[in-house]
Structures are given as C-alpha cells and as structure tokens.
Design an enzyme around this catalytic site. Structure first.
Site, PDB file in Angstrom:
ATOM      1  N   GLY A 504       0.793  -1.218  -0.039  1.00 48.04           N
ATOM      2  CA  GLY A 504       0.040  -0.115   0.102  1.00 48.04           C
ATOM      3  C   GLY A 504       0.835   1.322   0.002  1.00 48.04           C
ATOM      4  N   GLY A 507       0.416   7.716   3.616  1.00 48.88           N
ATOM      5  CA  GLY A 507       0.382   9.180   3.487  1.00 48.88           C
ATOM      6  C   GLY A 507       1.952   9.604   2.996  1.00 48.88           C
ATOM      7  N   GLY A 509       4.727   7.654   2.196  1.00 52.76           N
ATOM      8  CA  GLY A 509       5.500   6.600   1.443  1.00 52.76           C
ATOM      9  C   GLY A 509       5.090   5.219   1.553  1.00 52.76           C
ATOM     10  N   LYS A 525       6.056   0.909   7.160  1.00 55.25           N
ATOM     11  CA  LYS A 525       5.744   2.144   6.571  1.00 55.25           C
ATOM     12  C   LYS A 525       7.324   2.746   6.446  1.00 55.25           C
ATOM     13  CE  LYS A 525       3.376   6.427   7.065  1.00 55.25           C
ATOM     14  NZ  LYS A 525       2.563   7.172   8.007  1.00 55.25           N
ATOM     15  N   ASP A 622      -6.757  12.351   8.524  1.00 58.36           N
ATOM     16  CA  ASP A 622      -7.001  11.784   7.026  1.00 58.36           C
ATOM     17  C   ASP A 622      -7.635  10.273   7.268  1.00 58.36           C
ATOM     18  OD1 ASP A 622      -6.492  11.509   4.294  1.00 58.36           O
ATOM     19  OD2 ASP A 622      -4.545  10.794   4.653  1.00 58.36           O
TER      20      ASP A 622
END
Ligand SMILES: *[C@@H]1O[C@H](CO)[C@@H](O)[C@H](O)[C@H]1NC(C)=O
Ligand SMILES: *[C@@H]1O[C@H](CO)[C@@H](O)[C@H](O)[C@H]1NC(C)=O
Ligand SMILES: *[C@@H]1O[C@H](CO)[C@@H](O)[C@H](O)[C@H]1NC(C)=O
Ligand SMILES: *[C@@H]1O[C@H](CO)[C@@H](O)[C@H](O)[C@H]1NC(C)=O
Ligand SMILES: *[C@@H]1O[C@H](CO)[C@@H](O)[C@H](O)[C@H]1NC(C)=O
Ligand SMILES: *[C@@H]1O[C@H](CO)[C@@H](O)[C@H](O)[C@H]1NC(C)=O
Ligand SMILES: *[C@@H]1O[C@H](CO)[C@@H](O)[C@H](O)[C@H]1NC(C)=O
Length: 815
Positions: A504, A507, A509, A525, A622
């Site tokens: 995926g 936001g 990276g 992440k 977000d």
C-alpha cells in the site's frame, strides 16, 4: 508567408475609422468598422481575459495575444506566432473580405484568420469571450457551431477549459499543443503534444519526431497510462466517436482559473489559480516521473518507479547487453531467454497493472472476445502479447502486439488494473510454475525451521538482555520508548524492500509487508526520503501511536531510524484495507451487512477513543477507507497517524497552514481554511459510512457519475424517502433495514456543512449502537466545493504550493 495587400479604399477606410474610433478599451468586441491599435485592449465580459498587443521578455517583437487580466504575463494564445511586429503600429481589424486581420504600420496584412466561411456581407464582430476564446461571428449569433472563426481551434502552447485537443475525423482538422521556441519567441518550438490515432487513440509528446511521453492507448474507460484524471477541480471529457476524437476539460468551479501548458523544454504542466489570488499553483506535470519517459527501459523492459533500479527485463527476458544493463544503461533493452519456437505448450504469462506497450506493430479487432484473442495470438507465431482493447463491462476486443514491446510501465495501484498477456515458451512457463511451487513449499518448511531458530534466538536475546542490564545500558533514544529495529533486519524482512512486497501507499511513502526472522509478519511504513515529514513529525507519530492502545487501532510494534531512513513497524493486517473489499465487485460480497455494521461501529469506537478516551485528544485528519485495515477476523483498525495532531486539555480546534488529507473526505472548513477539529474527523467518518453502505467511492466529481457525488446522491435519495436505494445491491439479503437507514441518517448528520451541526463521536457511537435513540433530521450536507477560498489565500504562496502539491499527490495515487 504570403502578404496580401489591402485595397486602396479599404486602406483609407481603415485610416478614417482609426481616427474616428480610437478606443475600444474596456469593451469585449470590435465590429466591422472598428479597429484595435497597439496599446488598446479588449476585455472579456466577465473580466477574466484580455486581448491586446504584448512584448515577450527579452524580445523587441510584438505579438497580438490573449492573457489573464489577473496575471498579465501569462499569455494563453498568440495570433501572429510566426510574424511578429517589430514596432507598436500594429492594428487589429475586420477586413472587407470578412476576415479578422492584423495590419502592420504600412497596412500590410501580417496575419489573417483565413476563415473559409468569411463573408463581408455578414455584419461581423470579433468578440473576446470570458472563456478566453476570441471569436468572429455574426453580430447576433450566439451558437459556437456557427462561429465564422474561433481562436480555440488554433491552439498554441496552452489548453484552456473548453479547448479541444484531438482530431475531427470528418474534416481532418487537428488540435494540438505546440511549445514556444523560447520564452521570447512565440514561433513553434520543438515540442508537440498531439493525438495519435493509430488503432486506438493516445496522446503523444514529441520533440521533433522523437517520442518523449505518451498516455498509453484509450481502453474504453481511460488512457492506460497516466493522464489528467478527474479531481475536485477538473472534470475531464473525452469524446471518441465516428466524427470526433478529442479531450477537453471543464472546471467544476468557474471561479478557479486553470490552464495546461507545454513549456519549451517539453514539460506539460497544469496550473490553477484560486479566486482572489494571483499566483499559479502547479497541480501536476507530465511526464510525471522517470518511468514515464518514453521507452526508458528499452524494448521488453519494464519500468517500476519504486524498484531499485527502476528498469527490469520482463519475465522470461534477459538484458541484451548485460554490461550496459549493469551500469544502468537500459536503452538496449532485453531479449528472450528462450526463443519462441511456436511448438505446442506455449502459453501466456499475465502482467498486471501496466501501461500498455506502444502501438507500433499491432493488430486490433474490436469484435473479438478475450478468449478468441488468446487463440488468435497463439496461432500467429509472431504474436508476442495480447490484451482486451476495451476494459469496460468486463473486457472485450483484442489488441495483439508483434515484435518487441516498448514503453511498459508497471503501476502499484491495485484498483485500476489493466493487464496484458505475454507469450512464453513452455520451458519458461514451467520454470515460473516451479518457482511458485518452491515458494509454497518454503512457507510450509519455514515454520518448523523457525521453531528451532526461535528457541535459539530467545536464549540469545535473553542473554544479551541480561548483559545489557548488568552494564546498565541507556536506552538508545531517550524520548522513544519503543523497540528500535535494525535496518538490516527490516531490509531482510522485506526482501530489500522489494516491489512485490509493497502492500500500500501511506500518506508519506510505501508500506511493505515483511516477515521477521522470528516469523512474525509486519507492515513497514517506509517514509520516502523526499517525504515532507520531518524527524519531529516522525517522532510525534511514533510517540503518539505508542501511547494508544485500542482494539480498533493498528498497533505499532517499533520503529527503525538509520541515516535518512525512517520506518514504522506495525502489526501486519492479513486482510488489507477496507477499500480493497467494499469497492471491489467480487470481494465486496465477503462483507455482509452484519460485518459492515460491526465495522462501522468499530471505526466509530476507534475514533471516539482518539477524540476523547485516550490520554491525549487526537484528531486523525486523514480518515478514509484505505486507512482502515482489517485483521484476520475482519475487525477494523484505524491506521496512518502520520498527520494526526494531538491536543492537550480543552483545546478542540486548530488551524493549520498546511492542509493535508484526501479530497472527498475533507470537511469544507478544513479543505478551504485549514480549520480542523474533531468535527472534521466526524465529517470524514460520515463519508466513510456512506461508502460502507453503498459500496461506492465518494469521488467528489466523476463525470461518469453525472456530476453527482456520493454525498449529493445520498442526500437526494434521503429527501425523496428512498434512502434504502443507496445500499449496495450485494447487501440485499443480509441487510437489516432499520440499521441501514440508521447508518445512513447518522452518516448524513456527520457530513453537515457546519461543524456545530455534526454530532460528536460519543453521540455517533450511541446513535449507531442504540436502536431506541431517536435521531435528528439531517439538513443539506456540506459539499467540498461550497467552501470559501479566502482561508487558503491567507497562507503564503510557498505554503500554498506545498499544500496543493500534497493534495495533488494524494489524488494522483488513484491511477
Ligand atoms: C492565411 O493564408 C495565407 C495565404 O494562404 C497564409 O500565408 C497564412 O499563413 C495564413 N494565415 C494563417 C494564420 O493561417
Ligand atoms: C459601422 O457599421 C455599422 C453597422 O455595421 C453601420 O451602421 C455604421 O454606419 C458604420 N459606421 C461607419 C462609420 O462606417
Ligand atoms: C509591413 O509588412 C511588409 C511586408 O512584410 C513590410 O514590407 C513592411 O516593411 C512592414 N511595415 C512595417 C512598418 O513594419
Ligand atoms: C529564442 O530563439 C530565437 C530564435 O531561435 C533566438 O534568436 C533567441 O536568441 C532565443 N532567445 C532566448 C532568450 O533564448
Ligand atoms: C467499450 O465497451 C462498452 C461496453 O461494451 C461500449 O459501450 C463502448 O462503446 C466501447 N468503447 C469503445 C471505444 O469501443
Ligand atoms: C460525436 O460526439 C460529439 C460530441 O459529443 C457530437 O457532437 C457528435 O454528434 C458525435 N458524433 C457521432 C457520429 O455520434
Ligand atoms: C519547464 O517546466 C519544467 C518543470 O516545471 C521546468 O523545470 C523547466 O525549467 C521549464 N522550462 C522552462 C524553459 O521554463
């Protein structure tokens, strides 16, 4: 250029009128016996555009052109591109033959509209419309089709809303962008951006005759590669029928100005300018990245922007010159490891999510089915690959490639799939199958081996720990009380951050799946090095999340800091994100109404915890379907706190100078003035609930949806007492009517325009979970575009640029 002299009578006529009617400043038109001299201007009726004479920087030449009143240095159209005036004696008038003409100081025509249908008897006027279109028309004519001539048919380097880029198949007329030679010379430069209509239409950027970038062919729904997509501001329109093929776009809010230009170094850029501002904001550019440079990886190479190096050979292919390839010279491309022999057993390998190869040597048959296409390709020894030519309604038509495949790019978006099928000899197919088998075997064997290693590791770890204790070692980072993972360990776990491990895009990276040596699965992440999240923000996120413990929040296991590398290690969620299910035609069936309602409640509880129950007050900022992950029992967990802000005590509202987030989920007050509060999260939740019920994305403006956003649609159905129609078809059997209605009503309450009209999360949880609580009637919801731009323009230009880039980047993800 052939100059045409003007008749004597006309000459004196012009002179007379020149003396009599000096000024046309301020009006938007000149009629047949009027002139416009250098120094005078026409201003469009709405005051947006100006027509006049200008001198580009660094030149003494003068041109007749159109520019923005608010941004006079931004020229959008030029008449006499190749025949500039050398003095200020130019005059624009309507010639006695009915053409719009530009005369120089000695009254020679140096530019003419050359309109074939011009007729002196028609009583013509030239008018500058508020779209920027300069038209020549009969005095009382309003219809665009009957204009004698219009500047929108003669593009320069700029595409304005309403201008067409493409071809009229009946007349053969083409519309395309041509760059200026340089900023002081408006004559045609080296670059053109033009529709190529061989087989299927695609737009191609060329330098001279050399291709530099292409959008990929039209696949019935969009261009297979990147091009302008619909966004909150832009509604693209593509017309493709027997008479015309063209692209054009509209602005969804006419107070926002926008233009697409092809600059003299061959870069296509789209800009916008908000109401009340005079600064241009870059929305996107093409080519977007290195992988979009035409043929970057040579024949049979594939470009993957997130891989290192970005070029690889297609499966079954090897570099033509290994030496070149090793030093990153890819232009030679790749060749088959095993040549096709056209014997039996040959088959196809599916290549997913790609920009289709260039249409060089190909065959197109719109009427074939995919099956027939495969058979046809197998029959022909030189057929290299095939795919559907039209992806709408499940795929149809047949596109076959012969010979080398050029300019293939792989995208990492799992939702907009366009696949191609690559022909492979039997031996290669067998090899690939064996590889897969081995991998499957490994998964079986590994746990038992790991069992042993684990015990060993445990012993070692404990020993180290005891030693550390003895030596009284300090924590490596005093303000992060989290396990720090070594870079080597994470690199190993993610197969050197292999492209195939990407699960995926967060936001800031990519997110990789990994398996630690202990066998524990993790999600990493990895903050991109160009990420605007600084060390401060990073630590903020780490500290925040480490303090949060709730069954509906993703758990942070640790982090990794090494040089420029910054990574967050989360628990791995086997089922990916919510959007992966609810927007997919087959996967959506896995989420029954009961499950969806549980998910709605779970997300709400998670958010309530963030807003109120945790020690800190946290606003997510977000919240969206792709930020809700599902564990192996499909329980929802909110993720991605990268832009969360925490507040202490009773502070409930803040203002940010950098609006980050995702269009479609943003509350009006946040999108336009950067004001956020817990109520902005409530708005996002409302959108999410509607998506959960309907199985449709809230793309604020998607022209395929008749300009109707999900919010608008839901509201319409609600007011017509048909709210149940919003529900996804696939829920019909499992749904509980009262719950669905309750969910929709709560969602509508959450997306109210004014924050004070929206419920708190505590109220949302009660309203959702308690059948007996009566709910207030929702009012008209707040739409994204209804906000007020004033807030945004209070920030500095630089900040606005950053802000809008951030927003654009988020949009571009949706390829
Ligand atoms: C108009 O026609 C003349 C003569 O055919 C030609 O030289 C000139 O380039 C044309 N002008 C434009 C703007 O096309
Ligand atoms: C200008 O044109 C209008 C209509 O086209 C006409 O009524 C008027 O007499 C003309 N004026 C001159 C000075 O020729
Ligand atoms: C006007 O154009 C003609 C033809 O190109 C040229 O001979 C003449 O010198 C020009 N006049 C001026 C004042 O530039
Ligand atoms: C622009 O191009 C013209 C013609 O090629 C050349 O004479 C001029 O020097 C160039 N100007 C700049 C600023 O590059
Ligand atoms: C693609 O297929 C759809 C549905 O069959 C059809 O409506 C559409 O016209 C096709 N598009 C093209 C470009 O052939
Ligand atoms: C093609 O589309 C254009 C724009 O929608 C329309 O005006 C035109 O009539 C269409 N032509 C055919 C043959 O359908
Ligand atoms: C064209 O646009 C690119 C990208 O913004 C920029 O780097 C380049 O300097 C521009 N070229 C000119 C001549 O302005």
């Amino acid at each position: 250029m052939q100059m045409e002299s003007i008749s004597n009578s006309m000459f004196s006529y012009v002179l007379i009128s020149f003396l009599m009617i000096r000024s046309c400043n301020g009006t938007d038109r000149i009629s047949q016996n009027q002139t416009m001299a250098d120094g005078e201007t026409l201003v469009s009726s709405g005051g947006t555009f100006v027509l006049g004479f200008f001198k580009p920087p660094g030149s003494t030449n003068r041109y007749l052109g159109v520019w923005y009143k608010r941004s006079p240095e931004t020229i959008v159209w030029v008449a006499n591109k190749v025949s500039p005036l050398t003095d200020s004696d130019g005059v624009l008038t309507i010639h006695s033959d009915g053409n719009l003409v530009l005369l120089n100081g000695t009254k020679r025509i140096i530019w003419s509209s050359n309109s074939s249908s011009a007729d002196a008897q028609m009583n013509l006027v030239a008018e500058l419309l508020d779209s920027g279109n300069l038209v020549l028309k009969r005095q009382d004519d309003l219809k665009a089709e009957s204009y004698v001539w219009q500047s929108f048919d003669f593009l320069t380097d700029t595409l304005l809303p309403g201008m067409r880029k493409g071809i009229n198949l009946r007349t053969g007329k083409t519309w395309y962008l041509t760059s200026w030679r340089n900023q002081s010379d408006a004559s045609p430069g080296e670059f053109t951006y033009k529709l190529d209509n061989v087989g299927l239409p695609q737009f191609v950027l060329r330098k001279g005759s050399e291709k530099k970038f292409r959008t990929g062919p039209w696949n019935g729904e969009r261009f297979s590669g990147s091009d302008v997509r619909s966004s909150s501001f832009i509604a693209p329109i593509f017309v493709y029928n027997d008479t015309e093929i063209y692209y054009t776009y509209e602005m969804t809010d006419s107070s926002v100005l926008s233009r697409v230009t092809l600059n003299e170094s061959g870069m296509i850029q789209a800009y916008m300018m908000n109401k009340g501002s005079s600064d241009w904001i870059l929305m996107y550019k093409l080519p977007y990245d290195m992988c979009e440079e035409y043929g970057k990886c040579g024949p049979n190479g594939i470009c993957r922007i997130n891989s290192n190096p970005i070029c690889q050979c297609l499966d079954g292919f090897v570099p033509k010159s290994k030496g070149d390839w090793d030093v990153l010279i890819w232009s030679g491309g790749c060749k088959r490891r095993t040549p096709l022999d056209c014997k039996s057993g040959e088959g196809f390998l599916k290549l997913k999510n790609v920009k289709l190869p260039d249409l060089l040597d190909f065959r197109l048959s719109q009427s074939m089915t995919t099956r027939e296409c495969e058979r046809e390709c197998l029959k022909d020894c030189s057929c290299f690959a095939f795919t559907d030519s039209n992806i709408t309604s499940g795929g149809s038509g047949c596109l076959m490639w012969f010979g080398d495949l050029i300019d293939i790019q792989e995208y990492d978006d799992k939702y907009s799939e366009q696949d191609i099928y690559l022909r492979m000899p039997k031996s290669e197919l067998d090899a690939i199958e064996n590889q897969n088998k081995k991998r499957a075997l490994l998964i079986l064997v590994v746990p038992t081996v790991f069992g042993g290693i684990l015990v060993l590791c445990f012993v070692i770890c404990c020993t180290i720990r005891r030693r550390k204790k003895k030596r009284g070692m300090k924590k490596s980072n005093d303000d992060i009380e989290l396990p720090l993972y070594q870079l080597e360990a994470v690199t190993l776990a993610t197969k050197s951050f292999s492209f195939s491990n990407i699960i995926g895009e967060g936001g800031f990276g990519p997110v990789y799946k990994g398996r630690l040596e202990t066998g524990v699965e993790i999600a990493v992440k990895r903050l991109s090095q160009t990420s605007r999240q600084g060390l401060g923000e990073f630590k903020n996120e780490v500290i925040l999340i480490s303090k949060l413990q709730h069954r509906n929040l993703v758990r942070l296991l640790g982090c990794c800091l090494d040089g420029n590398e910054r990574m967050l290690i989360y628990e791995y969620m086997t089922n990916g994100s919510l959007d992966y299910f609810i927007f997919d035609q087959s996967r959506k069936k896995l989420l029954t109404w009961k499950k969806r309602f549980e998910i709605a409640l779970g997300i709400s509880r998670g958010l309530l915890y963030l807003h109120q129950d945790s020690r800190l007050r946290i606003i997510h900022r977000d919240l969206k379907a792709s930020n809700v992950l599902l564990d192996d029992e499909l329980n929802p967990k909110i993720s991605d706190f990268g832009i969360a802000k925490s507040f202490r005590g009773d502070q409930t509202e803040g203002k940010t100078r950098t609006v980050i987030g995702t269009f479609g989920y943003m509350s009006p007050e946040y999108a336009f003035s950067g004001t956020y509060s817990v109520k902005s999260d409530v708005f996002s939740l409302g959108v999410l609930l509607l998506e959960l019920v309907s199985g449709r994305r809230n793309r604020t403006l998607d022209h395929s949806d008749q300009h109707q956003s999900l919010l608008g649609h839901a509201w319409l159905l609600w007011t017509e007492d048909k709210a149940l129609q919003l529900m996804d078809e696939c829920l019909k059997e499992s749904s509980v009517e009262s719950q669905v209605l309750r969910c929709i009503q709560v969602a509508l309450l959450c997306v109210q325009k004014h924050p004070e009209d929206r419920p708190t999360m505590a109220a949302v949880v009660i309203m959702l979970s308690n059948e007996t609580v009566s709910l207030p009637q929702p009012k008209h919801p707040g739409f994204f575009l209804e906000g007020n731009y004033a807030g945004v323009s209070e920030t500095s230009t630089e900040e606005r640029l950053r802000t809008l880039n951030a927003v654009t980047i988020t949009q571009l993800e949706g390829r």
